[in-house]
Write a protein that holds these residues in place. Structure first.
Motif, PDB file in Angstrom:
ATOM      1  N   ARG A  58       0.833  -1.208   0.000  1.00 15.88           N
ATOM      2  CA  ARG A  58       0.000   0.000   0.000  1.00 15.88           C
ATOM      3  C   ARG A  58       0.864   1.253   0.000  1.00 15.88           C
ATOM      4  O   ARG A  58       2.036   1.216   0.398  1.00 15.88           O
ATOM      5  CB  ARG A  58      -0.944  -0.016   1.204  1.00 15.88           C
ATOM      6  CG  ARG A  58      -0.281   0.180   2.537  1.00 15.88           C
ATOM      7  CD  ARG A  58      -1.186  -0.145   3.725  1.00 15.88           C
ATOM      8  NE  ARG A  58      -1.383  -1.574   3.884  1.00 15.88           N
ATOM      9  CZ  ARG A  58      -2.002  -2.124   4.921  1.00 15.88           C
ATOM     10  NH1 ARG A  58      -2.505  -1.355   5.882  1.00 15.88           N
ATOM     11  NH2 ARG A  58      -2.137  -3.426   5.000  1.00 15.88           N
TER      12      ARG A  58
ATOM     13  N   ASN B 192      -7.468   0.298   2.450  1.00 17.36           N
ATOM     14  CA  ASN B 192      -6.066   0.473   2.057  1.00 17.36           C
ATOM     15  C   ASN B 192      -5.994   0.991   0.626  1.00 17.36           C
ATOM     16  O   ASN B 192      -6.884   0.721  -0.188  1.00 17.36           O
ATOM     17  CB  ASN B 192      -5.306  -0.850   2.160  1.00 17.36           C
ATOM     18  CG  ASN B 192      -5.296  -1.410   3.574  1.00 17.36           C
ATOM     19  OD1 ASN B 192      -5.385  -0.660   4.551  1.00 17.36           O
ATOM     20  ND2 ASN B 192      -5.191  -2.715   3.685  1.00 17.36           N
TER      21      ASN B 192
ATOM     22  N   TYR C  40      -4.078   0.905  -2.879  1.00 19.31           N
ATOM     23  CA  TYR C  40      -3.159   0.120  -3.706  1.00 19.31           C
ATOM     24  C   TYR C  40      -3.248   0.588  -5.152  1.00 19.31           C
ATOM     25  O   TYR C  40      -4.339   0.576  -5.743  1.00 19.31           O
ATOM     26  CB  TYR C  40      -3.516  -1.370  -3.675  1.00 19.31           C
ATOM     27  CG  TYR C  40      -3.434  -2.027  -2.323  1.00 19.31           C
ATOM     28  CD1 TYR C  40      -2.221  -2.516  -1.838  1.00 19.31           C
ATOM     29  CD2 TYR C  40      -4.577  -2.181  -1.539  1.00 19.31           C
ATOM     30  CE1 TYR C  40      -2.150  -3.139  -0.609  1.00 19.31           C
ATOM     31  CE2 TYR C  40      -4.506  -2.801  -0.302  1.00 19.31           C
ATOM     32  CZ  TYR C  40      -3.291  -3.274   0.157  1.00 19.31           C
ATOM     33  OH  TYR C  40      -3.227  -3.884   1.380  1.00 19.31           O
TER      34      TYR C  40
END
Length: 325
Positions: A128, A266, A268
């Motif tokens: 991440r 998260n 990404y």
């Protein structure tokens, strides 16, 4: 009698020696064989890459199969050499000690209020984007990585080593490395990396459940039946919200064992991914990282004792005499 059993099983002895080597030294500093495999895989990808699941499956299965076939040579060696090769392979594929060191380093940086250093260091553990993460989010990322990798870097290699010896050790690590390289959900790897990701899901299915079982047992040792039930209940309730069929149960069991809450959103590759909330405890803080590394040591030792003990017992289980007429 028990000593003779161990002497007749070079795989079990190699697993124990390799585990102790990982505890003492961590990952090999130079000429790491996993890095060498990664270079070969990168070369194969350059030649074989296409937006095709078939091409990706052929590349992944060819690399894994070649690795296993080469490792089968170990079975033709004399017993002392098999022990040494097994110990070296175990040391090379395990990552528990290095994982602990990364966690301890991040905890130290956060303790010194060095947020910039912690953001840089956490890149060794997670995919991440950490550029905007605060201290508590870095701590959560660290604990989640330790939790997930407890299965990938410790329990699964030991499990497959106990099942299939050196071919199991290096075959699993080949699968796991290809997933790390190709198993991304972006435009380049969505099709080509599909097979690598599915192979990793299959290879980690049993080890992930073993990790849950070990966390349940450890929790029972500290908090009795209530602790064990908390792990089981949390996994059943929260793991399905996680996008990974294996990381979900593992991280949920860790959340319950540590008494913290993991999961969340998260970032990404430009995409926000909701991983649900795992556990009923307090949000993770920097103080929880040393607790996580201590738990990893307990879990690693329990995994070694479980899989090696099961291997030795199964190989020397008394055989029933054939019936005579």
């Amino acid at each position: 009698m028990r000593a003779r059993r161990w002497a007749r099983d070079p795989v079990a002895v190699g697993l124990v020696i390799g585990f102790l080597a990982d505890r003492a030294f961590g990952d090999p500093r130079r000429h790491h064989p996993v890095a060498g495999f990664g270079q070969v895989a990168a070369h194969v990808e350059q030649r074989a890459h296409a937006q095709s699941r078939g091409r990706g499956a052929l590349a992944a299965t060819s690399l894994v199969s070649a690795t296993v076939v080469i490792a089968l040579v170990e079975r033709r060696l004399p017993t002392p050499a098999r022990v040494l090769v097994g110990a070296a392979a175990t040391w090379a594929v395990l990552g528990g000690r290095s994982l602990e060191r990364e966690g301890d380093a991040i905890a130290e940086l956060l303790g010194a209020d060095d947020l910039t250093g912690a953001r840089l260091r956490i890149r060794n553990l997670v995919g991440r984007n950490p550029s905007n993460l605060g201290a508590d989010e870095i701590a959560r990322a660290c604990v989640e990585s330790i939790a997930e990798n407890s299965a990938d870097a410790v329990v699964a290699p030991l499990f497959w080593g106990a099942v299939a010896g050196v071919p199991g050790l290096v075959g699993y690590r080949a699968v796991n490395t290809l997933d790390a390289m190709w198993g991304h959900r972006n435009d380049r790897y969505r099709e080509f990396g599909w097979a690598a990701a599915r192979l990793d899901d299959v290879a980690n299915w049993l080890p992930a459940r073993l990790t849950v079982g070990l966390n349940t047992t450890i929790a029972a040792g500290f908090s009795g039946l209530q602790g064990a039930w908390d792990v089981v209940r949390t996994v059943q309730r929260d793991a399905p919200a996680h996008p990974s069929p294996n990381a979900g149960p593992v991280e949920a069991s860790w959340a319950a064992a540590l008494g913290v809450r993991l999961g969340g959103t998260n970032h990404y590759d430009g995409v926000d991914e909701d991983r649900g909330h795992l556990g009923d405890g307090k949000p993770v803080s920097a103080a929880d990282i040393p607790r996580a590394t201590r738990h990893l040591r307990r879990l690693s030792t329990a995994a070694l004792l479980t899989v090696v003990g099961a291997r030795v017992a199964s190989r020397h289980w008394p055989q029933r005499a054939p019936r005579t007429r």
